[in-house]
Structures are given as C-alpha cells and as structure tokens.
Design a protein around this motif. Structure first.
Motif, mmCIF file in Angstrom:
data_model
loop_
_atom_site.group_PDB
_atom_site.id
_atom_site.type_symbol
_atom_site.label_atom_id
_atom_site.label_comp_id
_atom_site.label_asym_id
_atom_site.label_seq_id
_atom_site.Cartn_x
_atom_site.Cartn_y
_atom_site.Cartn_z
ATOM 1 N N ARG A 1 59.777 -34.405 -34.451
ATOM 2 C CA ARG A 1 59.092 -33.356 -35.198
ATOM 3 C C ARG A 1 59.755 -32.018 -34.878
ATOM 4 O O ARG A 1 59.784 -31.587 -33.716
ATOM 5 N N VAL A 2 60.302 -31.375 -35.903
ATOM 6 C CA VAL A 2 60.965 -30.086 -35.743
ATOM 7 C C VAL A 2 60.102 -29.016 -36.399
ATOM 8 O O VAL A 2 59.861 -29.057 -37.607
ATOM 9 N N GLY A 3 59.612 -28.097 -35.600
ATOM 10 C CA GLY A 3 58.791 -27.006 -36.103
ATOM 11 C C GLY A 3 58.964 -25.807 -35.200
ATOM 12 O O GLY A 3 60.087 -25.442 -34.844
ATOM 13 N N VAL A 4 57.838 -25.208 -34.786
ATOM 14 C CA VAL A 4 57.924 -24.097 -33.847
ATOM 15 C C VAL A 4 58.500 -24.576 -32.522
ATOM 16 O O VAL A 4 59.108 -23.816 -31.776
ATOM 17 N N GLY A 5 58.348 -25.855 -32.234
ATOM 18 C CA GLY A 5 58.990 -26.509 -31.101
ATOM 19 C C GLY A 5 59.632 -27.795 -31.573
ATOM 20 O O GLY A 5 59.718 -28.064 -32.776
ATOM 21 N N VAL A 6 60.089 -28.602 -30.630
ATOM 22 C CA VAL A 6 60.683 -29.896 -30.955
ATOM 23 C C VAL A 6 60.026 -30.944 -30.069
ATOM 24 O O VAL A 6 60.000 -30.797 -28.839
ATOM 25 N N GLY A 7 59.485 -31.974 -30.689
ATOM 26 C CA GLY A 7 58.838 -33.039 -29.926
ATOM 27 C C GLY A 7 59.103 -34.382 -30.561
ATOM 28 O O GLY A 7 59.580 -34.468 -31.697
ATOM 29 N N ALA A 8 58.802 -35.438 -29.827
ATOM 30 C CA ALA A 8 59.007 -36.792 -30.326
ATOM 31 C C ALA A 8 57.719 -37.578 -30.197
ATOM 32 O O ALA A 8 56.993 -37.457 -29.210
ATOM 33 N N GLY A 9 57.435 -38.392 -31.204
ATOM 34 C CA GLY A 9 56.358 -39.362 -31.147
ATOM 35 C C GLY A 9 56.975 -40.748 -31.126
ATOM 36 O O GLY A 9 57.929 -41.020 -31.863
ATOM 37 N N LEU A 10 56.459 -41.623 -30.288
ATOM 38 C CA LEU A 10 57.073 -42.927 -30.091
ATOM 39 C C LEU A 10 56.067 -44.043 -30.324
ATOM 40 O O LEU A 10 54.973 -44.034 -29.760
ATOM 41 N N LEU A 11 56.455 -44.988 -31.170
ATOM 42 C CA LEU A 11 55.698 -46.225 -31.365
ATOM 43 C C LEU A 11 56.528 -47.393 -30.851
ATOM 44 O O LEU A 11 57.702 -47.532 -31.213
ATOM 45 N N LEU A 12 55.933 -48.227 -30.018
ATOM 46 C CA LEU A 12 56.544 -49.477 -29.602
ATOM 47 C C LEU A 12 55.602 -50.608 -29.977
ATOM 48 O O LEU A 12 54.446 -50.624 -29.543
ATOM 49 N N ASP A 13 56.083 -51.497 -30.827
ATOM 50 C CA ASP A 13 55.253 -52.575 -31.364
ATOM 51 C C ASP A 13 53.991 -52.022 -32.015
ATOM 52 O O ASP A 13 52.910 -52.594 -31.913
ATOM 53 N N GLY A 14 54.138 -50.873 -32.666
ATOM 54 C CA GLY A 14 53.035 -50.254 -33.386
ATOM 55 C C GLY A 14 52.061 -49.476 -32.534
ATOM 56 O O GLY A 14 51.102 -48.898 -33.053
ATOM 57 N N THR A 15 52.295 -49.418 -31.224
ATOM 58 C CA THR A 15 51.375 -48.739 -30.306
ATOM 59 C C THR A 15 51.966 -47.411 -29.850
ATOM 60 O O THR A 15 53.110 -47.379 -29.382
ATOM 61 N N PRO A 16 51.218 -46.310 -29.968
ATOM 62 C CA PRO A 16 51.732 -45.017 -29.496
ATOM 63 C C PRO A 16 51.953 -45.025 -27.987
ATOM 64 O O PRO A 16 51.157 -45.573 -27.229
ATOM 65 N N VAL A 17 53.036 -44.409 -27.558
ATOM 66 C CA VAL A 17 53.342 -44.267 -26.141
ATOM 67 C C VAL A 17 53.102 -42.808 -25.749
ATOM 68 O O VAL A 17 53.738 -41.902 -26.288
ATOM 69 N N LEU A 18 52.164 -42.595 -24.805
ATOM 70 C CA LEU A 18 51.815 -41.237 -24.380
ATOM 71 C C LEU A 18 52.412 -40.864 -23.033
ATOM 72 O O LEU A 18 52.628 -39.690 -22.755
ATOM 73 N N GLY A 19 52.642 -41.839 -22.176
ATOM 74 C CA GLY A 19 53.165 -41.565 -20.845
ATOM 75 C C GLY A 19 52.055 -41.371 -19.828
ATOM 76 O O GLY A 19 50.908 -41.076 -20.168
ATOM 77 N N SER A 20 52.390 -41.547 -18.550
ATOM 78 C CA SER A 20 51.381 -41.484 -17.497
ATOM 79 C C SER A 20 50.773 -40.095 -17.355
ATOM 80 O O SER A 20 49.641 -39.952 -16.900
ATOM 81 N N ARG A 21 51.510 -39.065 -17.745
ATOM 82 C CA ARG A 21 50.985 -37.693 -17.690
ATOM 83 C C ARG A 21 50.997 -37.047 -19.075
ATOM 84 O O ARG A 21 51.066 -35.840 -19.205
ATOM 85 N N PHE A 22 50.955 -37.917 -20.109
ATOM 86 C CA PHE A 22 50.771 -37.495 -21.497
ATOM 87 C C PHE A 22 51.943 -36.662 -22.034
ATOM 88 O O PHE A 22 51.786 -35.955 -23.020
#
Length: 395
Positions: free
Chosen positions: A238-259
């Motif tokens: 996602r490119v906007g005011v910042g740059v971030g990534a959203g990740l799906l693995l096997d259709g499930t969102p990955v947030l990470g241990s500290r989000f």
C-alpha cells in the motif's frame, strides 16, 4: 444513530481476538461449546452461505451446511426478524410438490462507516452497505494536522458520516498507517504523530458503537481478498502517505507477534542516503516511495526520461526490500495499491526486475505482480469488510 452488536449484546466494544475479531459467542479451540456459541456459529454459517453463493431455500441451506432442518428453520427465523435475510419468491422450475421459498442475503440491512487515513492530503470517509457499495461520502482536509489535531478531525469526520447513515449502523472501521494492535491501539504512526493512541476505545466511547481499527495495508489486503481477485498467498503493498504491506498466507492475514508485520516503509534502503524520514532515520523506503516524496522528486523531472528514472529508482528501492520477503515466504502474488499513474509502468517494471536480480529466479520467477483494480476506495472497502467480518462473520 447508535448501533447494537449483532450477537445480541449492548452497543459496546467487542472483545479483541486476533482470529476474526473476537465478537461474542465465537467458538475457540479447546473451549467447551455453549448453546450461545452454537447459535452464533449457525447464524454466521447460514449468512456466509447466502452472502457468497446467492439465494437458497431452507432445504438447500440444510444440505449445503450440514445443519438440521429444524436448526436452519430456527436460525432463518431470527435472520428474517433481523432483516439480514429476506424471502425473494419461490424457486422456478418443474420440481414436484410445493415450490420452495428462496432466501437471500439482504445487502441493505445494515450500513458501516469506513475511514481511510492513508492519503497525504485528505482523510476519506464513506458509508457503505453490506455489499461494500458506497452510499455516501465525506472527506476532510488534513492541512498538516498531526497528534491531537488529527484525532479531532477523525472524530469530526466520523460524526459527519454518522449523520449520513440511513440504515441500522453495524459499526465503524478505520484504516490507518502505522502499527496497530488487536485492541485498536495505534502503537506508532509517525506520519500522523500518534504514539500509543487508543483510537478504537476513543471512538467507542464517543459513538457507543463497535469499532475496528487496523493498519491500512492490512485493511487493503482484506478488501482484495473479499472484493478483488487476490490469491491465497498474497503480498500487498500500500503506497500512500506511508508505505506498508499486508500479507496473506493460505488466506489468513499475518499480523506478527507485535502487530508490525508489513511495516516495510521504515526499512533502510540506503545507509549512505541523506533523505530524512519522519521516523528519524535516513534512507528509509518511504523517502523514495511515499506519494509525497515521489511527487516532490517528480517536480524536479523536466523530461519523460527523467520522470521514468525517478519512478524506476523508487521501484528499485521497493524491489530491494521485497526480494528477501519473496525469497523467505515464496508468495505467488504481489499486488500494488496506490495511485496507478505512479505505480504502473517504470516503477512496477523496476520492482520485478530487482526481485529477479536478487532472488532465485528458478524458484520465484513465476511470481505475479499486478496493480489492484479496486481503485481509491480500497481502504474504505477493507475497513468496512473488517466490521462485517467481526460483527457478522462474513469473510
């Protein structure tokens, strides 16, 4: 207008749960199943079936879901009373016996408020129905607002949108840059000047309504999965005011241990760079790729060749950050979301070329890179999808 939780509770914030939002009554692994949980599960199962597959009769639903006809009849009665399901006539055809009454998911039964904080000049808001269709809009100029002033504008925008709601309000969804935990606390959003801001609880207290707050890239990848054509393993940028990534693995969102999964905007691309980032470091990916920085760089480009080079350099920076992610996760698809006039052409080509140069081509050479087709409303639709997922179990 206030709203009530669809599981039958009073209009308060639903408890957080990383799985699917933690709305009351959902069954968790290893937990003793209570009758209330069974009821919620059956409601969601029938709603999802009608939402995804279109009209079914009661007998169809029993066969399709494995529920008994008695259970289907009881739950359908509740859904009809709640206006979430409507009867749409009888089945056409030549089957013997009494024609079956067909049931349809009612896309107009509820509305959601969605807010997108990812743009550089506007906070964008909309009222959407359950199909993700925008029924009303409201924007507010950012004018350089950060911190408390930015929060005040967000609250004012939600209030203005609430006045545009014309059906029972299901909830409020917010897509924001930065790191957001599962309780809706914005742990860090440098571009907005927010640190440990309880945005979800603030809005719940102000509007007495369920609220879901998520990183804008995570909202975007949910929109791609719900309304677009994303693969089960997808990396969305996602490119906007910042740059971030959203990740799906096997259709499930990955947030990470500290989000913070997907916080690639503040990865340093060039340690020798003098480009200062809002986070305080030098040479972060955002200093090449955020919409503000690209616009600044393009303002110094006087020919098509110079413009293409600016975009290619930004694409090379992104490709350098993505190559190790692609190598580690072996994702099948990369989706770019943001202004098409910037992302398509030289930038996208440079991303792919850099990944091919830096990752093992024999393994990752068939990766697909494409631009999202959901347009400027992608974060709004993702924010609305977060609400319908939490409140109705629709995914």
């Amino acid at each position: 207008m206030t709203c009530t939780d669809e599981a039958g509770t009073s209009p308060v914030e639903p408890p957080a749960n990383p799985d699917r939002g933690g709305a009351p009554g959902r069954v968790r692994s290893g937990e003793k199943v209570r009758p209330e949980q069974v009821r919620v599960h059956n409601r969601e199962l029938l709603l999802r079936t009608l939402y995804r597959e279109g009209p079914h009769s009661r007998a169809d639903l029993a066969r399709r879901t494995g529920l008994t006809r008695v259970s289907v009849s009881d739950v359908v009665g509740e859904l009809l009373a709640d206006d979430l399901v409507v009867e749409v006539g009888t089945r056409t055809g030549t089957r013997p016996g009494k024609p079956a009454i067909m049931l349809e998911f009612n896309e107009r039964a509820r509305q959601t408020i969605a807010v997108d904080l990812s743009h550089s000049t506007l906070y964008r808001g909309a009222v959407l129905d359950l199909a993700g269709t925008v029924v009303a809009r409201q924007d507010v100029e950012i004018d350089g607002s950060t911190g408390t002033e930015a929060l005040t504008k967000v609250v004012g925008l939600v209030a203005a949108l609430r006045d545009k709601v014309t059906a029972p309000l299901l909830g409020i969804g917010i897509g924001t840059p930065g790191i957001v935990d599962v309780t809706g606390v914005v742990l860090s959003a440098p571009n907005l000047g927010w640190q440990d801001l309880g945005l979800q609880s603030t809005l719940v207290q102000r509007f007495s309504c369920p609220v879901v707050v998520s990183n804008d890239a995570n909202a975007t990848v949910l929109a791609e999965r719900s309304y677009g054509r994303s693969a089960a393993d997808t990396l969305l940028i996602r490119v906007g005011v910042g740059v971030g990534a959203g990740l799906l693995l096997d259709g499930t969102p990955v947030l990470g241990s500290r989000f913070a999964a997907g916080e690639i905007g503040h990865v340093v691309v060039d340690v020798a760079s003098d480009r200062k980032c809002v986070c305080g470091k030098l040479g972060c990916l955002e200093t090449w790729l955020s919409t503000r920085r690209i616009q600044d760089d393009l303002s110094y480009a006087h020919t098509d060749a110079e413009r293409s080079r600016v975009l290619a350099v930004a694409g090379e920076a992104l490709g350098a950050v993505l190559a190790p992610i692609v190598a580690a996760l072996n994702v099948s698809e990369i989706v770019l979301s943001g202004p098409h006039r910037v992302l398509e052409g030289p930038l996208a080509a440079a991303v792919m070329e850099t990944i091919r140069q830096r990752a093992l081509t024999e393994v990752h050479g068939d990766i697909v890179l494409r631009l999202s087709e959901l347009g400027d409303d992608i974060v709004l639709r993702g924010a609305a999808a977060m609400v319908t997922s939490r409140q109705l179990g629709l995914t």
